[in-house]
Structure formats: C-alpha cells, structure tokens
Design a protein around this motif. Sequence first.
Motif, PDB file in Angstrom:
ATOM      1  N   ASN A   1       0.815  -1.212   0.000  1.00  0.00           N
ATOM      2  CA  ASN A   1       0.000   0.000   0.000  1.00  0.00           C
ATOM      3  C   ASN A   1       0.847   1.260   0.000  1.00  0.00           C
ATOM      4  O   ASN A   1       0.501   2.272  -0.610  1.00  0.00           O
ATOM      5  CB  ASN A   1      -0.941  -0.017   1.202  1.00  0.00           C
ATOM      6  N   THR A   2       2.000   1.217   0.687  1.00  0.00           N
ATOM      7  CA  THR A   2       2.923   2.352   0.659  1.00  0.00           C
ATOM      8  C   THR A   2       3.409   2.605  -0.760  1.00  0.00           C
ATOM      9  O   THR A   2       3.441   3.753  -1.238  1.00  0.00           O
ATOM     10  CB  THR A   2       4.118   2.095   1.588  1.00  0.00           C
ATOM     11  N   ALA A   3       3.787   1.541  -1.453  1.00  0.00           N
ATOM     12  CA  ALA A   3       4.227   1.672  -2.841  1.00  0.00           C
ATOM     13  C   ALA A   3       3.096   2.166  -3.738  1.00  0.00           C
ATOM     14  O   ALA A   3       3.281   3.053  -4.577  1.00  0.00           O
ATOM     15  CB  ALA A   3       4.748   0.326  -3.338  1.00  0.00           C
ATOM     16  N   TYR A   4       1.926   1.605  -3.546  1.00  0.00           N
ATOM     17  CA  TYR A   4       0.765   1.931  -4.382  1.00  0.00           C
ATOM     18  C   TYR A   4       0.413   3.414  -4.297  1.00  0.00           C
ATOM     19  O   TYR A   4       0.327   4.118  -5.311  1.00  0.00           O
ATOM     20  CB  TYR A   4      -0.416   1.066  -3.928  1.00  0.00           C
ATOM     21  N   PHE A   5       0.216   3.924  -3.090  1.00  0.00           N
ATOM     22  CA  PHE A   5      -0.204   5.316  -2.946  1.00  0.00           C
ATOM     23  C   PHE A   5       0.945   6.288  -3.215  1.00  0.00           C
ATOM     24  O   PHE A   5       0.729   7.379  -3.745  1.00  0.00           O
ATOM     25  CB  PHE A   5      -0.797   5.542  -1.556  1.00  0.00           C
ATOM     26  N   GLY A   6       2.168   5.904  -2.876  1.00  0.00           N
ATOM     27  CA  GLY A   6       3.304   6.771  -3.155  1.00  0.00           C
ATOM     28  C   GLY A   6       3.499   7.000  -4.644  1.00  0.00           C
ATOM     29  O   GLY A   6       3.762   8.119  -5.098  1.00  0.00           O
TER      30      GLY A   6
ATOM     31  N   SER B   1      11.037  -2.265  -4.459  1.00  0.00           N
ATOM     32  CA  SER B   1      10.851  -3.241  -5.529  1.00  0.00           C
ATOM     33  C   SER B   1       9.398  -3.283  -5.982  1.00  0.00           C
ATOM     34  O   SER B   1       9.108  -3.495  -7.163  1.00  0.00           O
ATOM     35  CB  SER B   1      11.309  -4.628  -5.079  1.00  0.00           C
ATOM     36  N   HIS B   2       8.479  -3.065  -5.059  1.00  0.00           N
ATOM     37  CA  HIS B   2       7.053  -3.042  -5.385  1.00  0.00           C
ATOM     38  C   HIS B   2       6.703  -1.772  -6.163  1.00  0.00           C
ATOM     39  O   HIS B   2       6.008  -1.827  -7.190  1.00  0.00           O
ATOM     40  CB  HIS B   2       6.253  -3.111  -4.083  1.00  0.00           C
ATOM     41  N   ALA B   3       7.213  -0.637  -5.700  1.00  0.00           N
ATOM     42  CA  ALA B   3       6.918   0.640  -6.360  1.00  0.00           C
ATOM     43  C   ALA B   3       7.426   0.655  -7.800  1.00  0.00           C
ATOM     44  O   ALA B   3       6.748   1.151  -8.706  1.00  0.00           O
ATOM     45  CB  ALA B   3       7.544   1.790  -5.568  1.00  0.00           C
ATOM     46  N   GLY B   4       8.622   0.115  -8.007  1.00  0.00           N
ATOM     47  CA  GLY B   4       9.174   0.072  -9.353  1.00  0.00           C
ATOM     48  C   GLY B   4       8.340  -0.749 -10.304  1.00  0.00           C
ATOM     49  O   GLY B   4       8.176  -0.393 -11.486  1.00  0.00           O
ATOM     50  N   GLN B   5       7.782  -1.833  -9.819  1.00  0.00           N
ATOM     51  CA  GLN B   5       6.933  -2.676 -10.670  1.00  0.00           C
ATOM     52  C   GLN B   5       5.642  -1.959 -11.048  1.00  0.00           C
ATOM     53  O   GLN B   5       5.160  -2.098 -12.178  1.00  0.00           O
ATOM     54  CB  GLN B   5       6.606  -3.984  -9.956  1.00  0.00           C
ATOM     55  N   ILE B   6       5.082  -1.211 -10.118  1.00  0.00           N
ATOM     56  CA  ILE B   6       3.874  -0.444 -10.452  1.00  0.00           C
ATOM     57  C   ILE B   6       4.193   0.579 -11.543  1.00  0.00           C
ATOM     58  O   ILE B   6       3.420   0.768 -12.487  1.00  0.00           O
ATOM     59  CB  ILE B   6       3.301   0.244  -9.207  1.00  0.00           C
ATOM     60  N   ALA B   7       5.348   1.229 -11.432  1.00  0.00           N
ATOM     61  CA  ALA B   7       5.748   2.197 -12.465  1.00  0.00           C
ATOM     62  C   ALA B   7       5.898   1.516 -13.820  1.00  0.00           C
ATOM     63  O   ALA B   7       5.546   2.095 -14.859  1.00  0.00           O
ATOM     64  CB  ALA B   7       7.047   2.883 -12.055  1.00  0.00           C
ATOM     65  N   LYS B   8       6.409   0.287 -13.829  1.00  0.00           N
ATOM     66  CA  LYS B   8       6.520  -0.461 -15.089  1.00  0.00           C
ATOM     67  C   LYS B   8       5.139  -0.804 -15.637  1.00  0.00           C
ATOM     68  O   LYS B   8       4.912  -0.736 -16.854  1.00  0.00           O
ATOM     69  CB  LYS B   8       7.331  -1.738 -14.874  1.00  0.00           C
ATOM     70  N   ILE B   9       4.216  -1.182 -14.763  1.00  0.00           N
ATOM     71  CA  ILE B   9       2.851  -1.475 -15.195  1.00  0.00           C
ATOM     72  C   ILE B   9       2.235  -0.261 -15.875  1.00  0.00           C
ATOM     73  O   ILE B   9       1.475  -0.382 -16.844  1.00  0.00           O
ATOM     74  CB  ILE B   9       1.993  -1.924 -13.988  1.00  0.00           C
ATOM     75  N   LEU B  10       2.611   0.928 -15.411  1.00  0.00           N
ATOM     76  CA  LEU B  10       2.086   2.176 -15.976  1.00  0.00           C
ATOM     77  C   LEU B  10       2.801   2.595 -17.256  1.00  0.00           C
ATOM     78  O   LEU B  10       2.473   3.621 -17.853  1.00  0.00           O
ATOM     79  CB  LEU B  10       2.193   3.299 -14.940  1.00  0.00           C
ATOM     80  N   GLY B  11       3.804   1.802 -17.675  1.00  0.00           N
ATOM     81  CA  GLY B  11       4.480   2.082 -18.946  1.00  0.00           C
ATOM     82  C   GLY B  11       5.677   2.995 -18.847  1.00  0.00           C
ATOM     83  O   GLY B  11       6.049   3.650 -19.833  1.00  0.00           O
ATOM     84  N   CYS B  12       6.309   3.050 -17.678  1.00  0.00           N
ATOM     85  CA  CYS B  12       7.449   3.935 -17.477  1.00  0.00           C
ATOM     86  C   CYS B  12       8.783   3.216 -17.639  1.00  0.00           C
ATOM     87  O   CYS B  12       8.873   1.999 -17.551  1.00  0.00           O
ATOM     88  CB  CYS B  12       7.399   4.546 -16.075  1.00  0.00           C
TER      89      CYS B  12
ATOM     90  N   ASN C   1      -3.419  -4.556  -5.916  1.00  0.00           N
ATOM     91  CA  ASN C   1      -2.155  -5.296  -5.874  1.00  0.00           C
ATOM     92  C   ASN C   1      -2.392  -6.795  -6.045  1.00  0.00           C
ATOM     93  O   ASN C   1      -1.625  -7.477  -6.727  1.00  0.00           O
ATOM     94  CB  ASN C   1      -1.420  -5.015  -4.561  1.00  0.00           C
ATOM     95  N   LEU C   2      -3.445  -7.314  -5.424  1.00  0.00           N
ATOM     96  CA  LEU C   2      -3.784  -8.730  -5.581  1.00  0.00           C
ATOM     97  C   LEU C   2      -4.105  -9.047  -7.037  1.00  0.00           C
ATOM     98  O   LEU C   2      -3.657 -10.068  -7.578  1.00  0.00           O
ATOM     99  CB  LEU C   2      -4.969  -9.083  -4.687  1.00  0.00           C
TER     100      LEU C   2
END
Length: 330
Positions: free
Chosen positions: A125-130, A154-165, A288-289
């Motif tokens: 959740n920290t990665a998600y909202f940040g 590591s979680h935050a970076g993956q979310i950024a990749k999901i967003l196409g960054c 995230n799930l």
Amino acid sequence: MVVAKKYILKKQFSGFPKATDVQIVEEEIRPLNDGEFLAEAVYLSVDPYMRLFEQPIGQVLMGSQVAKIIESKLEGYPVGKYVVGHFGWRTHTISKELNIPNQILPNFANMPLSLALGALGLTGNTAYFGILEICKPQKGETVVISLAGGAVGSHAGQIAKILGCKVIGILGDDEKGKYITEELGFDHFINYKKSNLKEELKKLAPNGIDCYFDNVGGQMSNTVVSLMNRLGRSAVGGFISLYNTATSDAQRVPVLPLEDCIVLKQLRIEGFVIQTWYSRWNEAIEQNLKWIQEGKLKYRETIVEGFENVMDAFLDMLKGKTIGKTIVKI
C-alpha cells in the motif's frame, strides 16, 4: 493460563541498533473481558521505520503482525479467524475491535497469509499510494527508485513499469540488481557503492528524471533531485540513510540544499505517511492482488523462523542482507 513473550526496549538505540538494546520477557495473559479477543502471532513484520521512532524504555517494540484469534468475547471476531494488527513484537495480545488497517484478514485467494504484512499490506500500500497519488508517472516517463531491492522499492518500481514507465533502481548489491532487472522488469539498476551515481544516472536517463520514489534521503536524494526534469515529482517515504546516525541534530539533518533547482524546475517534493490513505486501504490491497494474479506484479519474502530471532531479522534487514519483505514466522 497463557504466557506471552515480548520484546521490550532495554536501552535507546544509538547509532546502529544492537541485540543487547532489547530483551525478551514473559507476561501472564489475564482473562478476557467482554468486547475483547486474544490473538496469537503467526507472522511478525520488521521494517525500517521501526528504527526511526524513539520508544520509552520498557515498552514493547512496535510492529505489525498477522495473528490468529484463539479466544474471543467480541462479536465479529470469531475464534480461528486471522487479523492484522499493530500489536508489536509479542506472541499473544488482548485486543478490542480493530480499525483499518488493523482488520480481519481479507480473502487473499489462497495467497500466503504473510502477504498481509508485505505486498498485500503496509508494504504494497505504501508503494501503491506513493506512486499513484504523489509521483503520478505518465507512460513513457523515467522513474527512479532508491532502495530498489527492498520491499517497498521493488514493489513501487513494478507499479511504475505497469504504468508504462522507464524504471531505474538504485541499490548497493549486484545480486539484488540482477533480481530487480531480470525478475521484476526494472530497465536498469545502479550499484551506488561501485559507480558514480550522478554520471550513471546521466547515462541511463539522458532525457532527465521525471519521478523519484525516495526511500533513502541524504546525499543520494540530493543527486537524483538535481537531475530531475521541469515539473518533476518526488514521493519521500523514508530516509534510511540517516536512521542509524548519531542522534545530534547536526548529524540528522537531511541533505537537500537545492532550492534553486526546486524553484526553477517547479519540482514537487512531497513527504507522505501511509496513514493518510487508511480510508482507501482495501482499494490498494485489491489492486495489488489483481496485479499479482495477472502476473504483472511479483514479490519476494525473506522468512526467518522463530520468535527469538526477531531482532536478528531486524538487524539483517537494516544492513541490507535481505531481499524483498523480511518477515518472522513464529
């Protein structure tokens, strides 16, 4: 009669914590009153933020845990259910009704219960909202993550990749670098212990940096911010580079004297604490799930066995010896 074990603070941390700063003691659990339940720890979390806060001598060390309800006099909290609670480093806890994010464990679709302390809990959740609420990266932008081999980074970076960054991770270990690039999909990693950080960032991000997820603070963040593009955004979730320094004010002051850069480039640098998003807690868990189930988001846990090893796990995490989320199985 139930006897709980708990870690209490014996001596205030000064510099890097020591095993002798804490002590394991026992406590007899009293009978339950109406409106209470008794929970037995299954997994304990150890996190960098625990080093940041000074606690009173004799107090139980702070921390979250997944616990099983073993006795209950509270409607809605039946025996056999699992809860996530800020119970600290202890084996048994009497509690009343909990509030988000302390809650009855949601359905994780057969995922490990330990994820409630990691990818499907505080860490995720920290990665998600940040990332989504502060950095707000757009497709094609360049995102830099410090402490990229850790649970949040590591979680935050993956979310950024999901967003196409395009995502660049900064860390201090080549094996962790291979993990985040080869397994998690980061585009590049920089081992700051072996490289000139500024020169490597210029090489890997020739068009500048748009977003920075900052877990470290100090001189590293000073370097990254100096290379950010106009209207860049930085989410500051921690400053672990300063957690284990001596406690004098002069030694604890973060390094970010870039007023000219911040003003001229109109940067937004925003600190955040996860409590701000408690009202949306389950939103992040559900997303995230979903990403995990779709294979878009991966996680790794370092599981340490035994209550007597909680402090050792905490110290290893602070030293960077673990990968992903560090959890103790009781």
